[in-house]
Design a protein around this motif. Structure first.
Motif, PDB file in Angstrom:
ATOM      1  N   UNK A 298     -13.111   0.493  -0.414  1.00  0.00           N
ATOM      2  CA  UNK A 298     -12.330   1.730  -0.503  1.00  0.00           C
ATOM      3  C   UNK A 298     -11.084   1.639   0.356  1.00  0.00           C
ATOM      4  N   UNK A 299     -10.120   2.540   0.084  1.00  0.00           N
ATOM      5  CA  UNK A 299      -8.848   2.576   0.826  1.00  0.00           C
ATOM      6  C   UNK A 299      -9.095   2.899   2.302  1.00  0.00           C
ATOM      7  N   UNK A 300      -9.996   3.838   2.557  1.00  0.00           N
ATOM      8  CA  UNK A 300     -10.266   4.233   3.940  1.00  0.00           C
ATOM      9  C   UNK A 300     -10.823   3.069   4.745  1.00  0.00           C
ATOM     10  N   UNK A 301     -11.737   2.274   4.125  1.00  0.00           N
ATOM     11  CA  UNK A 301     -12.307   1.131   4.835  1.00  0.00           C
ATOM     12  C   UNK A 301     -11.213   0.115   5.150  1.00  0.00           C
ATOM     13  N   UNK A 302     -10.305  -0.138   4.169  1.00  0.00           N
ATOM     14  CA  UNK A 302      -9.206  -1.059   4.406  1.00  0.00           C
ATOM     15  C   UNK A 302      -8.312  -0.561   5.529  1.00  0.00           C
ATOM     16  N   UNK A 303      -8.068   0.772   5.577  1.00  0.00           N
ATOM     17  CA  UNK A 303      -7.249   1.328   6.647  1.00  0.00           C
ATOM     18  C   UNK A 303      -7.900   1.119   8.004  1.00  0.00           C
ATOM     19  N   UNK A 304      -9.238   1.243   8.075  1.00  0.00           N
ATOM     20  CA  UNK A 304      -9.938   1.019   9.330  1.00  0.00           C
ATOM     21  C   UNK A 304      -9.849  -0.445   9.750  1.00  0.00           C
ATOM     22  N   UNK A 305      -9.883  -1.376   8.770  1.00  0.00           N
ATOM     23  CA  UNK A 305      -9.851  -2.793   9.108  1.00  0.00           C
ATOM     24  C   UNK A 305      -8.487  -3.220   9.646  1.00  0.00           C
ATOM     25  N   UNK A 310      -3.849   5.603   5.944  1.00  0.00           N
ATOM     26  CA  UNK A 310      -4.441   5.579   4.603  1.00  0.00           C
ATOM     27  C   UNK A 310      -3.347   5.598   3.530  1.00  0.00           C
ATOM     28  N   UNK A 311      -2.245   6.325   3.765  1.00  0.00           N
ATOM     29  CA  UNK A 311      -1.156   6.374   2.780  1.00  0.00           C
ATOM     30  C   UNK A 311      -0.517   5.015   2.598  1.00  0.00           C
ATOM     31  N   UNK A 312      -0.263   4.332   3.740  1.00  0.00           N
ATOM     32  CA  UNK A 312       0.343   2.989   3.612  1.00  0.00           C
ATOM     33  C   UNK A 312      -0.580   2.057   2.858  1.00  0.00           C
ATOM     34  N   UNK A 313      -1.907   2.106   3.175  1.00  0.00           N
ATOM     35  CA  UNK A 313      -2.877   1.241   2.486  1.00  0.00           C
ATOM     36  C   UNK A 313      -2.961   1.614   1.002  1.00  0.00           C
ATOM     37  N   UNK A 314      -2.891   2.923   0.673  1.00  0.00           N
ATOM     38  CA  UNK A 314      -2.926   3.338  -0.750  1.00  0.00           C
ATOM     39  C   UNK A 314      -1.734   2.772  -1.502  1.00  0.00           C
ATOM     40  N   UNK A 315      -0.560   2.750  -0.825  1.00  0.00           N
ATOM     41  CA  UNK A 315       0.627   2.178  -1.462  1.00  0.00           C
ATOM     42  C   UNK A 315       0.431   0.699  -1.741  1.00  0.00           C
ATOM     43  N   UNK A 316      -0.157  -0.033  -0.797  1.00  0.00           N
ATOM     44  CA  UNK A 316      -0.395  -1.458  -1.005  1.00  0.00           C
ATOM     45  C   UNK A 316      -1.402  -1.657  -2.145  1.00  0.00           C
ATOM     46  N   UNK A 317      -2.427  -0.816  -2.207  1.00  0.00           N
ATOM     47  CA  UNK A 317      -3.420  -0.919  -3.288  1.00  0.00           C
ATOM     48  C   UNK A 317      -2.749  -0.733  -4.652  1.00  0.00           C
ATOM     49  N   UNK A 318      -1.810   0.241  -4.709  1.00  0.00           N
ATOM     50  CA  UNK A 318      -1.121   0.486  -5.970  1.00  0.00           C
ATOM     51  C   UNK A 318      -0.252  -0.699  -6.347  1.00  0.00           C
ATOM     52  N   UNK A 319       0.391  -1.317  -5.340  1.00  0.00           N
ATOM     53  CA  UNK A 319       1.197  -2.509  -5.622  1.00  0.00           C
ATOM     54  C   UNK A 319       0.323  -3.623  -6.175  1.00  0.00           C
ATOM     55  N   UNK A 320      -0.865  -3.798  -5.583  1.00  0.00           N
ATOM     56  CA  UNK A 320      -1.755  -4.860  -6.075  1.00  0.00           C
ATOM     57  C   UNK A 320      -2.235  -4.559  -7.483  1.00  0.00           C
ATOM     58  N   UNK A 321      -2.436  -3.279  -7.805  1.00  0.00           N
ATOM     59  CA  UNK A 321      -2.868  -2.941  -9.170  1.00  0.00           C
ATOM     60  C   UNK A 321      -1.749  -3.211 -10.191  1.00  0.00           C
TER      61      UNK A 321
END
Length: 335
Positions: A298-305, A310-321
Motif C-alpha cells: 500500500x501507499x501508506x506502507x511505502x511512505x513509512x519505508x 503519502x501524497x508524494x508516494x501516491x504521485x510516484x505510484x501513479x507515475x509507475x502505473x
C-alpha cells in the motif's frame, strides 16, 4: 392399272359413296322429321330434326373412318361393324316407321330404298377399298421385287466390271512392283555404299563429340566440386556465426538474470529495512517506492519505508502505473 387409274377409281368410288350418303341423309331427315314432330311432347316439336341428324352423323363417321382404315389396310374390330349395322338398321327403321304404322306396304318399301342403298353402299365401298388396297399392296410388292431384281442384276454387272478393272489394275501393279523392286535393289546398293560412308563420318564426329563431352563433363565436375567446397565453407562460417550468436545470447541472458537477481536482492534489502527513522534522500526514496510498488504494498506502507509524505508516494505510484515496467537501478539508492 397404273397409279393414275387407281386414284381415279378411288375418287369415283369416294364421290359416288358421298353422293349416296348425302342423298340418303337428306331423304332420312325429310322423312323422319314429321314422324318425330308427331311423337314429340307439346312444345318440343323443334327437337324433331335432332334424332335423324344424330343417326346420320353416326353414318358419316362410319363411312369416313371405314374408308381411312381400308386405305391403310387396317381393321377396327367388332365395334365398327356393330356401329355400321346399328346405324343402318336405325335409319331403315326410322324411315319405314311412319308407313309401317299406317300399314302402307308400298310406302314402307319406297322409304326402305334409301336406307338399304346406304347400307349396301357402305359395305360395298368398304369391300372395294379393301380390294383396292390389297391390289395396291400386291402391285407394290411386285414392283419392289422387280426393282430388287434389277438392282441385283445391276450390282452383279457392276461387280463384274469392278472385278475386271481390279484384275487389270493388279496386273499393272504387279508389273510396276517388279520394276520398283529392280529399281529399289539398285537404290539399296547405292544407299548401302552411302550409308557406309556416312556411318564412318558419323563415327568420327561422334568420337570428336564424345571427347569434347568428356572434357566438358570433367570441367563441370571440377566446377561442381569447387562450388560444393565454397558452399561447405559458407555453411561452416554460418554455423560458427550462429554458434557465436547463441553464445552471445546466452551471455546476455545470464547477465540479465544476474541483474534481475541483484535488483531483487536490493529490492528485498530496501523493503526489509523497516520504517525509516528519518527521511531518505530522493534517489533512495524513489528506489524504495519502486520496490514497494513492484511488491504490491500500500501507499501508506511505502511512505513509512521511505519517510516521505503519502501524497508524494501516491504521485510516484501513479507515475509507475503510467510508465511501462522496467528494472529499477537500485545501485545508487543502496550505495
Amino acid at each position: 392399272m397404273n397409279a393414275v387409274q387407281i386414284r381415279s377409281a378411288e375418287r369415283a368410288l369416294s364421290v359416288g359413296t358421298w353422293l349416296i350418303v348425302g342423298g340418303a341423309m337428306l331423304f332420312s331427315i325429310l322423312t323422319v322429321t314429321p314422324l318425330m314432330e308427331r311423337h314429340s311432347p307439346e312444345g318440343w316439336e323443334w327437337t324433331a330434326p335432332i334424332l335423324p341428324l344424330v343417326v346420320d352423323a353416326a353414318v358419316v363417321i362410319v363411312v369416313r373412318l371405314d374408308s381411312v382404315l381400308a386405305a391403310l389396310g387396317g381393321h377396327g374390330g367388332r365395334w365398327p361393324i356393330a356401329l355400321r349395322w346399328m346405324t343402318g338398321f336405325m335409319t331403315l327403321a326410322l324411315n319405314v316407321a311412319d308407313s309401317a304404322l299406317k300399314k302402307d306396304l308400298v310406302g314402307a318399301a319406297v322409304h326402305a330404298v334409301a336406307p338399304l342403298l346406304l347400307i349396301v353402299t357402305a359395305e360395298t365401298g368398304l369391300a372395294y377399298r379393301r380390294a383396292i388396297t390389297t391390289a395396291q399392296s400386291a402391285r407394290e410388292a411386285q414392283l419392289k421385287a422387280e426393282r430388287a431384281e434389277r438392282e441385283q442384276a445391276a450390282n452383279e454387272r457392276r461387280e463384274a466390271q469392278e472385278r475386271r478393272v481390279r484384275e487389270e489394275r493388279e496386273h499393272a501393279a504387279l508389273l510396276a512392283r517388279e520394276q520398283r523392286e529392280h529399281e529399289a535393289l539398285i537404290a539399296r546398293e547405292q544407299t548401302a555404299r552411302e550409308d557406309a560412308a556416312r556411318r564412318e563420318e558419323r563415327e568420327r564426329v561422334e568420337a570428336k563429340e564424345r571427347a569434347e563431352r568428356e572434357a566438358r563433363e570433367r570441367r563441370d565436375r571440377e566446377r561442381e566440386q569447387q562450388q560444393a567446397e565454397r558452399e561447405r565453407l559458407e555453411r561452416e562460417a554460418a554455423q560458427r556465426r550462429e554458434l557465436e550468436a547463441r553464445e552471445r545470447e546466452a551471455r546476455e541472458r545470464r547477465e540479465r538474470e544476474r541483474e534481475q537477481q541483484r535488483a531483487e536482492r536490493e529490492r528485498q534489502a530496501l523493503l526489509s529495512a523497516g520504517p525509516a527513522v528519518e527521511k531518505q534522500d530522493e534517489a533512495r526514496a524513489r528506489a524504495t517506492v519502486r520496490a514497494a510498488f513492484d511488491a504490491g504494498l500500500p501507499v501508506r506502507t511505502a511512505a513509512e519505508l521511505c519517510g516521505w509524505s503519502v501524497g508524494w508516494v501516491s504521485t510516484r505510484y501513479q507515475e509507475h502505473r503510467d510508465t511501462p515496467t522496467a528494472v529499477p537501478d537500485l545501485e545508487g539508492a543502496t550505495a
